[in-house]
Design a protein around this motif. Structure first.
Motif, PDB file in Angstrom:
ATOM      1  N   VAL A   1      -5.575  -6.430   3.194  1.00  0.00           N
ATOM      2  CA  VAL A   1      -4.737  -5.312   4.362  1.00  0.00           C
ATOM      3  C   VAL A   1      -4.409  -4.312   3.229  1.00  0.00           C
ATOM      4  O   VAL A   1      -4.154  -3.200   3.967  1.00  0.00           O
ATOM      5  N   PHE A   2      -4.189  -4.667   2.056  1.00  0.00           N
ATOM      6  CA  PHE A   2      -3.692  -3.388   1.278  1.00  0.00           C
ATOM      7  C   PHE A   2      -4.807  -2.303   1.184  1.00  0.00           C
ATOM      8  O   PHE A   2      -4.362  -1.174   1.272  1.00  0.00           O
ATOM      9  N   ILE A   3      -5.828  -2.685   0.830  1.00  0.00           N
ATOM     10  CA  ILE A   3      -7.059  -1.900   0.797  1.00  0.00           C
ATOM     11  C   ILE A   3      -7.237  -0.985   2.210  1.00  0.00           C
ATOM     12  O   ILE A   3      -7.463   0.236   2.051  1.00  0.00           O
ATOM     13  N   GLY A   4      -6.799  -1.706   3.289  1.00  0.00           N
ATOM     14  CA  GLY A   4      -7.210  -1.070   4.598  1.00  0.00           C
ATOM     15  C   GLY A   4      -5.935   0.133   4.625  1.00  0.00           C
ATOM     16  O   GLY A   4      -6.417   1.400   4.873  1.00  0.00           O
ATOM     17  N   ALA A   5      -4.912   0.083   4.139  1.00  0.00           N
ATOM     18  CA  ALA A   5      -3.925   1.246   4.283  1.00  0.00           C
ATOM     19  C   ALA A   5      -4.013   2.056   3.153  1.00  0.00           C
ATOM     20  O   ALA A   5      -3.280   3.219   3.259  1.00  0.00           O
TER      21      ALA A   5
ATOM     22  N   ALA B   1       0.757  -1.273  -0.089  1.00  0.00           N
ATOM     23  CA  ALA B   1       0.062   0.020   0.210  1.00  0.00           C
ATOM     24  C   ALA B   1       0.860   1.247   0.069  1.00  0.00           C
ATOM     25  O   ALA B   1       0.733   2.094  -0.787  1.00  0.00           O
ATOM     26  N   GLN B   2       1.813   1.028   0.613  1.00  0.00           N
ATOM     27  CA  GLN B   2       2.844   2.166   0.715  1.00  0.00           C
ATOM     28  C   GLN B   2       3.644   2.498  -0.494  1.00  0.00           C
ATOM     29  O   GLN B   2       3.650   3.540  -1.088  1.00  0.00           O
ATOM     30  N   LEU B   3       3.938   1.414  -1.192  1.00  0.00           N
ATOM     31  CA  LEU B   3       4.831   1.532  -2.292  1.00  0.00           C
ATOM     32  C   LEU B   3       4.029   2.127  -3.493  1.00  0.00           C
ATOM     33  O   LEU B   3       4.521   3.034  -4.267  1.00  0.00           O
ATOM     34  N   ILE B   4       2.743   1.850  -3.485  1.00  0.00           N
ATOM     35  CA  ILE B   4       1.702   2.258  -4.453  1.00  0.00           C
ATOM     36  C   ILE B   4       1.304   3.555  -4.155  1.00  0.00           C
ATOM     37  O   ILE B   4       1.192   4.551  -4.888  1.00  0.00           O
ATOM     38  N   GLY B   5       0.784   3.544  -3.113  1.00  0.00           N
ATOM     39  CA  GLY B   5      -0.011   4.859  -2.396  1.00  0.00           C
ATOM     40  C   GLY B   5       0.918   6.007  -2.236  1.00  0.00           C
ATOM     41  O   GLY B   5       0.292   7.164  -2.858  1.00  0.00           O
TER      42      GLY B   5
ATOM     43  N   ILE C   1      -3.142   6.217   3.201  1.00  0.00           N
ATOM     44  CA  ILE C   1      -1.969   7.005   2.915  1.00  0.00           C
ATOM     45  C   ILE C   1      -1.952   7.891   1.719  1.00  0.00           C
ATOM     46  O   ILE C   1      -1.643   8.944   1.767  1.00  0.00           O
ATOM     47  N   VAL C   2      -2.797   7.596   0.816  1.00  0.00           N
ATOM     48  CA  VAL C   2      -3.026   8.421  -0.379  1.00  0.00           C
ATOM     49  C   VAL C   2      -3.711   9.869   0.137  1.00  0.00           C
ATOM     50  O   VAL C   2      -3.322  10.724  -0.284  1.00  0.00           O
TER      51      VAL C   2
ATOM     52  N   LEU D   1       1.799  11.712  -4.107  1.00  0.00           N
ATOM     53  CA  LEU D   1       2.288  12.833  -4.666  1.00  0.00           C
ATOM     54  C   LEU D   1       2.084  13.104  -5.989  1.00  0.00           C
ATOM     55  O   LEU D   1       1.931  14.431  -6.274  1.00  0.00           O
ATOM     56  N   ALA D   2       1.919  12.059  -6.942  1.00  0.00           N
ATOM     57  CA  ALA D   2       1.713  12.632  -8.111  1.00  0.00           C
ATOM     58  C   ALA D   2       0.398  13.372  -8.229  1.00  0.00           C
ATOM     59  O   ALA D   2       0.290  14.433  -8.983  1.00  0.00           O
TER      60      ALA D   2
END
Lengths: 254, 279, 295
Positions: free
Chosen positions: A129-133, A74-78, A137-138, A83-84
């Motif tokens: 879990v990914f969806i949760g974070a 989630a962090q690596l994608i989010g 983060i975004v 930022l973009a």
């Protein structure tokens, strides 16, 4: 100073003792609706046995690995996505509406779809879990970028910074506090999601372990499971806090 | 030289006052053995580097905090000492820097609050008196407005009126005009001057603005850096009522020079001490 | 405070002048048009400290942004040494009201930022950075973060960050606002001494009269919205400036003159319904007022 320390610790200690005593009392006296609660002693015994057993720590490992994989993904994608979106109005224009449409859906509501569509159970759990974070983060990164005072960007421009300098030297460090907030909140949510997912559909893991204690009518062990989940969550949050202190030395209280 | 009608109440005597914050911990000696007198009806202005000294005295006189040693008397009565600390009351009113008008009350409601809540006056009486006061200073048009609708200059004046309606023996003002621009300040000074001349009472006025200090005060008390003591007391014997053309007079400039030198010296010391603390 | 560590090259001496020619700036919000500056013309002399004063809302900060290149005028031109302004650049550096030090960098990194992004390497910069840091008295604090510094020290760090780039023009927008009165006075002295030593073109905005007169070679007073130059006053006090000058008759004379002018503009602001100018109602009535003085 010494006196102060003792009084505070003493107060905390006493409150815990009172809690345990009340708990014992409530079960002993068979207060209606609470008579099925286990005794503190039973929980303690089961707890000690668990700590000595291999399968218990195996379950820990499974839950932790699920958390890390989903969370880090989630962090690596989010983070780059946030930022973009924060920097380019055009990009945000294209992506934000869809993002906002999906965000209100609670992660747990994704469980059925996740189970149906991912080839393996493990993958569907990582996804949940990914969806949760992810959404958290975004949104936090977006907030962080917009919080960067315009005078910082102006000062950088005047000093001769080009767009790539502004991105790496101003935007990224400037959003760090919000990134950390996003991670902290996200970590709490992912534990929630994970335990629910494990209870419903998982194999192994602390959530599953706790649920099986319930189906096996092993009530003291339910409490052991709960406490374990609490400790695991706390350890993960502490890790995030530690990392954030390392990443943001300027935020220390001096 | 015109003098002001003499007052008999509100004489403050500060004797050997020492204040230590957090004696068992950080042990900050804010004030050490400080003594001076303020006569009844005198306009005393306190200047000096930022720190705890001026506020310490204000807090002790007002009754918000006590002192570590020494005594403070009001009209011969002990109001503050290590053993005794008088509670805050309407005979010693304070006007703060940041404005403490009740935002949910109108201007007139704010002004009459004190006397009504203390039971000293009936509402209708208080309203009449408040109206008279506001009329005298040209603020009658705003009686039904709420504080946030008004500029900070007007808010300050309302606060001062709110303090004065209680007929305090002492009025303490903690940098009340800080942050206002120069034009607004001159308006405030005239306002305060009018009020003071009409009904003199002891003023304890804290400020950093030296022109303000000399223009308004009978005496300027200059304090040192921590631990605060009295560096100098400059008596301002300019004629009353003070008018703005005085600001160019020779006497005024002499006084200003004297005060400037003393304050500047202490400011430098405070600054250097502060730098050392940060390193 | 900075010791007169003299020596060393703090600047190449190549200073600029600013020419603002009939600049108008209009902001459009929804369907409302706000004309902040109207046909404003101004000249900032080479090597002089020009101070701009005016009532709130007269567009002083907008003018700063236009000269610095952060915004473009709706009409009119701004020239630096006859070259039109097209965007921000290191020839015009700004010190803002709120600190714009990068909170995640140390003082040292902040100060060398401009030079670094322009391509100089760390080694070359070391000597120059050290000199500037000593000049502003922050050498011992070079590894601290901005949050660890007091307000006055932060301002000095920003001055250093600007000066190390040797800009043609330094623009300061109420830089000492928010500092307590004592620190402010000392900062004014420090700053004016720095100016007198280097002689760079400085454009300084403030609304504190004493500060303005103490610093300025020339005082420019702006009108209330829409802003343009109302008057210019030559401040012929001797240099180097000393705090004792606040007690000179000439100082008080200039002060009176400036206050009268500002009063005039404030009255106009009141007539236009400005909240802050409402104060004048009280003053004007009270002057005619009924207050009795006792003898």
């Amino acid at each position: 100073m010494k006196k102060f320390f003792n009084v505070r610790v003493l107060r905390g200690f006493i409150s815990i003792v009172i809690f345990v005593v009340l708990w014992q009392f409530v079960v002993l006296v068979k207060i209606p609706y609470l008579e099925n609660l286990p005794y503190p002693k039973e929980v303690a015994v089961d707890g000690i046995n668990a700590v000595g057993s291999k399968t218990y720590w195996f379950d820990w490992g499974i839950s932790l690995s699920r958390i890390f994989i989903g969370f880090i993904a989630a962090q690596l994608i989010g983070i780059p996505l946030g930022l973009a979106m924060g920097i380019s109005r055009v990009f945000k224009g294209f992506t934000f509406p869809v993002f906002e449409m999906l965000r209100p859906i609670p992660p747990i509501a994704w469980i059925p779809l996740a189970i149906l569509f991912w080839p393996t159970r493990e993958l569907s759990i990582y996804f949940l879990v990914f969806i949760g974070a992810f959404f958290i983060i975004v949104i936090n990164v977006l907030q962080g970028v917009s919080n960067i005072s315009v005078s910082l960007k102006w000062a950088a421009s005047s000093l001769g910074a080009r767009p790539k300098d502004i991105f790496w030297k101003i935007m990224v460090p400037g959003s760090l506090p919000s990134i950390v907030t996003g991670m902290t909140v996200g970590m709490g949510v992912t534990w929630n999601v994970l335990i629910a997912a494990e209870m419903i559909a998982g194999q192994g893991g602390l959530g599953r372990m706790t649920w099986e204690a319930y189906t096996n009518h092993n009530i003291p062990f339910i409490v052991v499971g709960m406490v374990s989940i609490g400790v695991a969550g706390y350890l993960c949050s502490t890790l995030i806090r530690w990392l954030s202190e390392k990443a943001m030395p300027w935020k220390k209280r001096f | 030289m015109a003098t002001i009608k003499q007052k008999t109440q509100g004489a403050i005597s500060i004797r050997n006052v020492t204040k230590i914050y957090d004696p068992e911990g950080v042990h900050v000696v804010a004030m050490q053995d400080c003594s001076f007198e303020i006569a009844a009806g005198e306009f005393a202005v306190i200047v000096g580097p930022s720190g705890c000294g001026k506020t310490t005295l204000l807090n002790a006189i007002a009754g918000f905090d006590n002192i570590t040693s020494g005594e403070i008397y009001l009209d011969g009565e002990l109001i503050s000492s290590p053993q005794k600390q008088i509670k805050p009351a309407a005979d010693r009113m304070v006007v703060f820097q940041n404005g403490a008008l009740f935002p949910w009350k109108t201007v007139i409601e704010n002004i009459i609050y004190g006397p009504v809540v203390q039971g000293r006056m009936k509402r209708s009486e208080a309203i009449e008196i408040a109206r008279e006061m506001m009329n005298r200073v040209g603020l009658n048009e705003i009686e039904d407005k709420y504080p946030e609708e008004l500029s900070s200059g007007i808010q300050r004046r309302v606060e001062i009126l709110r303090a004065l309606i209680n007929h305090p023996k002492v009025v303490m003002l903690d940098e009340p005009f800080r942050g206002l621009d120069t034009v607004a300040k001159t308006v405030m000074h005239e306002f305060l001057m009018d009020i003071f001349c009409a009904a003199p009472r002891t003023m304890f006025f804290i400020t950093h603005d030296l022109d303000e200090a000399i223009f308004l005060g009978n005496k300027v008390v200059i304090m040192t850096t921590r631990p605060a003591q009295i560096k100098k007391i400059v008596h301002v014997d300019l004629p009353w009522p003070r008018e703005h053309h005085l600001l160019g007079s020779e006497k005024y400039l002499e006084l200003k020079k004297e005060v400037l030198e003393a304050v500047h010296e202490e400011a430098r010391k405070a600054f250097e001490a502060g730098e050392r603390e940060m390193a | 405070m900075a010791s007169s560590n003299g020596g060393g090259v703090l600047s190449s001496g190549n200073f600029g002048e600013v020419r603002v020619e009939t600049v108008t700036k209009v902001y459009e919000k929804e369907d409302k048009c706000q004309t902040v500056l109207q046909d404003c013309s101004l000249y900032v002399n080479r090597g002089k400290l020009t101070v701009l004063m005016g009532p709130s809302g007269c567009g002083k900060t907008v003018l700063v942004n236009l000269i610095a290149g952060y915004e473009k005028p709706t009409s009119g031109h701004i020239y630096i040494d006859d070259v039109p302004v097209t965007g921000p650049g290191p020839d015009r550096l700004v010190v803002f009201q709120e600190t714009a030090l990068f909170p995640w960098m140390t003082v040292y990194s902040n100060v060398i930022f401009g030079c670094r992004v322009q391509g100089l390497n760390k080694g070359e910069l070391k000597e120059r950075a050290e000199l500037i840091l000593r000049k502003v008295g922050l050498y011992e604090f070079r590894d601290k973060y901005p949050s660890q510094l007091s307000g006055g020290m932060q301002r000095r760090a920003e001055l250093a960050r600007a000066m190390i780039n040797d800009p043609k023009i330094m623009i300061l927008d109420e830089p000492f606002r928010g500092l307590d009165a004592m620190t402010r006075q000392l900062m004014q002295e420090f700053y004016v001494a720095l100016f007198e030593e280097v002689g760079r073109t400085n454009f300084f905005i403030t609304h504190e009269i004493d500060e303005a007169i103490f610093l300025a070679d020339r005082l420019v007073i702006m009108t209330f919205q829409p802003g343009k130059v109302k008057t210019e006053i030559e401040v012929d006090l001797p240099r180097p400036r000393d705090f004792r000058m606040l007690a000179l008759p000439r100082f008080m004379e200039i002060r009176e003159q400036a206050i009268e002018l500002l009063y005039e503009e404030a009255a106009k602001a009141f007539a236009a319904g400005s909240k802050t100018a409402y104060d004048l109602v009280g003053a004007l009535v009270a002057r005619k007022g009924i207050c009795k003085r006792t003898k």
